[in-house]
Design a protein around this motif. Structure first.
Motif, mmCIF file in Angstrom:
data_model
loop_
_atom_site.group_PDB
_atom_site.id
_atom_site.type_symbol
_atom_site.label_atom_id
_atom_site.label_comp_id
_atom_site.label_asym_id
_atom_site.label_seq_id
_atom_site.Cartn_x
_atom_site.Cartn_y
_atom_site.Cartn_z
ATOM 1 N N PHE A 256 62.952 -42.779 -50.903
ATOM 2 C CA PHE A 256 63.599 -43.776 -50.057
ATOM 3 C C PHE A 256 62.798 -45.076 -49.998
ATOM 4 C CE2 PHE A 256 65.188 -39.719 -48.469
ATOM 5 C CZ PHE A 256 66.549 -39.952 -48.464
ATOM 6 N N THR A 257 61.807 -45.220 -50.871
ATOM 7 C CA THR A 257 61.066 -46.477 -50.942
ATOM 8 C C THR A 257 61.872 -47.481 -51.742
ATOM 9 O OG1 THR A 257 59.901 -45.834 -52.950
ATOM 10 C CG2 THR A 257 58.889 -45.190 -50.863
ATOM 11 N N LYS A 258 61.396 -48.733 -51.768
ATOM 12 C CA LYS A 258 62.091 -49.784 -52.494
ATOM 13 C C LYS A 258 61.588 -49.900 -53.928
ATOM 14 C CE LYS A 258 63.003 -52.483 -48.318
ATOM 15 N NZ LYS A 258 62.831 -53.779 -47.618
ATOM 16 N N GLU A 259 60.652 -49.033 -54.312
ATOM 17 C CA GLU A 259 60.097 -49.071 -55.656
ATOM 18 C C GLU A 259 60.613 -47.898 -56.480
ATOM 19 O OE1 GLU A 259 55.905 -49.049 -55.092
ATOM 20 O OE2 GLU A 259 55.789 -51.202 -54.708
ATOM 21 N N PRO A 260 60.636 -48.052 -57.797
ATOM 22 C CA PRO A 260 61.079 -46.929 -58.656
ATOM 23 C C PRO A 260 60.123 -45.764 -58.557
ATOM 24 C CG PRO A 260 60.176 -48.736 -59.974
ATOM 25 C CD PRO A 260 60.303 -49.265 -58.578
ATOM 26 N N ILE A 261 60.609 -44.594 -58.900
ATOM 27 C CA ILE A 261 59.827 -43.369 -58.746
ATOM 28 C C ILE A 261 58.571 -43.398 -59.601
ATOM 29 C CG2 ILE A 261 61.023 -42.118 -60.583
ATOM 30 C CD1 ILE A 261 59.955 -40.702 -57.156
ATOM 31 N N GLY A 262 58.585 -44.141 -60.726
ATOM 32 C CA GLY A 262 57.416 -44.220 -61.587
ATOM 33 C C GLY A 262 56.248 -44.940 -60.948
#
Length: 397
Positions: A256-262
């Motif tokens: 649920f963050t604004k960054e990609p999972i990588g």
């Protein structure tokens, strides 16, 4: 120390230092002995206001083991009021500065539930060449770490950081907290988290990072039912050494963050070889236990009745003018002429009739003949009678 109910350490002395239970190995000579072991058993344990239970070594002796067994709940919170702001919690340290410095002791905590909040800590540190102690926490219920609470294994010099193992019987909830192994000039320790339910991480960090030189990041293994990340990171980074490996075994990772999972789950090395991030599902087939359906569809036309409008023969019900007059008031009226048996062959032509309102039909069972006669009951309308005051009097049917 063995207490059946509550063990509580709280309050501070005149200088603001919190309460303390400790076992230290202070000898610095080559033949200095090992630190003593602390065994604490209680129904509940509560450490507040900077209270600590700790083992330490300052020389070549090995740090003692800190073993805590609590039946119900361990609640660690707060820090003291001294200028150093010592944290409440369980601690193991190795502070020897010689090549023969002793290794830090191991922390073992067995409890029902764990609450770690308000900057309290469970920590194993080394500030010399010796390896830091390991941290082993097992909670039969849930573990909640919030508001600056931390579980850490740290090396501030050349000694390797210890390993952290956290096993919970239900859920792990983290909010503004951290679980981390770290090293400044050595390898970071490994980190293993096991939870049969879920790991919920909000604004928190799970890391095994290395800051300088050629130390490699520690490995991270997380094995919950599913992982929820909200403004959080799972890092096994290194600067010049190899990044650690991250292995997550779960049915799902929800980011649920604004960054990609990588970028949220990262095992990179700034100048060295990156680690490997692996996310796998538990063994077992997703179709296990399902029933295989036949490849061909069933022809259901043979199971359905043909609609009346499509049949070759059909019956009908016709309304005809009745004949005769009522035999008596409220008596049954013959429906008209007697019909012959209905033929299965449709009539070539049917008279056009104007539909009329039909009263409820009554089927009279046959007596000597199979012929069925439909009878209609009619009621004659009578004029309304009024009483002396002009009100309508209800007439019996």
């Amino acid at each position: 120390i063995e207490v059946s109910n509550l063990v509580s350490l709280s309050g501070a002395d005149s200088q603001g230092f919190g309460s303390l239970i400790s076992a230290n190995a202070s000898g610095r000579k080559e033949d200095a002995g090992n630190g003593g072991t602390i065994v604490l058993a209680a129904g509940r344990l509560q450490l507040t206001d900077g209270a600590q239970v700790s083992t330490s070594t300052f020389g070549p002796g090995q740090g003692g083991t800190l073993a805590v067994t609590v039946t119900d709940e361990v609640n660690l919170s707060g820090e003291d009021k001294s200028k150093d702001h010592f944290q409440s919690g369980l601690f193991s340290t190795s502070q020897g500065d010689t090549p023969q410095a002793g290794q830090g002791g191991t922390i073992i905590l067995l409890t029902g539930n764990l609450v770690l909040k308000d900057k309290a800590a469970i920590s194993a540190k080394t500030s010399g060449p010796a390896r830091g102690g390991d941290v082993n926490v097992q909670a039969r219920g849930s573990a909640t770490i919030t508001n600056g609470g931390t579980i850490t294994a740290h090396s501030s010099t050349t000694g390797e950081a210890g390993q952290i193992t956290l096993k919970v019987g239900d859920t792990l909830n983290m909010r503004n907290a951290s679980i981390q192994t770290s090293a400044k000039s050595a390898d970071g320790g490994n980190l293993v988290i096991t939870a049969p339910s879920y790991v919920y991480v909000i604004g928190s960090q799970v890391t095994t990072s290395v800051n300088e030189d050629f130390g490699g990041g520690g490995n991270i293994v997380v094995a919950p039912k599913f992982v929820v990340l909200d403004g959080s990171q799972v890092f096994a980074k290194a600067k010049k050494g190899r990044g650690g490996n991250i292995n997550i075994v779960t049915t799902g990772v929800y980011n649920f963050t604004k960054e990609p999972i990588g970028k949220v789950i990262n095992a990179s090395s700034e100048l060295g070889v990156d680690g490997v991030v692996t996310i796998t599902t538990p063994e077992g087939s997703a179709v296990e236990g399902l029933i295989a359906l036949p490849a061909s569809l069933i022809d259901v036309t043979g199971l359905m009745k043909t609609p009346c409008g499509q049949r070759d023969t059909s019956s009908s019900f016709m309304v005809m003018e009745r004949e005769g007059t009522p035999l008596a008031r409220n008596d049954l009226i013959p429906s008209g002429p007697r019909f012959a048996k209905v033929s299965a062959t449709p009539s070539p032509s049917r008279p056009t009739m104007t539909p009329k309102k039909v009263a409820s039909a009554t089927v009279m069972p046959p007596k000597s003949s199979p012929t069925v006669v439909l009878m209609a009951e009619c009621r004659h309308k009578q004029e309304d009678k009024k009483d002396m005051k002009g009100k309508v009097v209800q007439q019996p049917n």
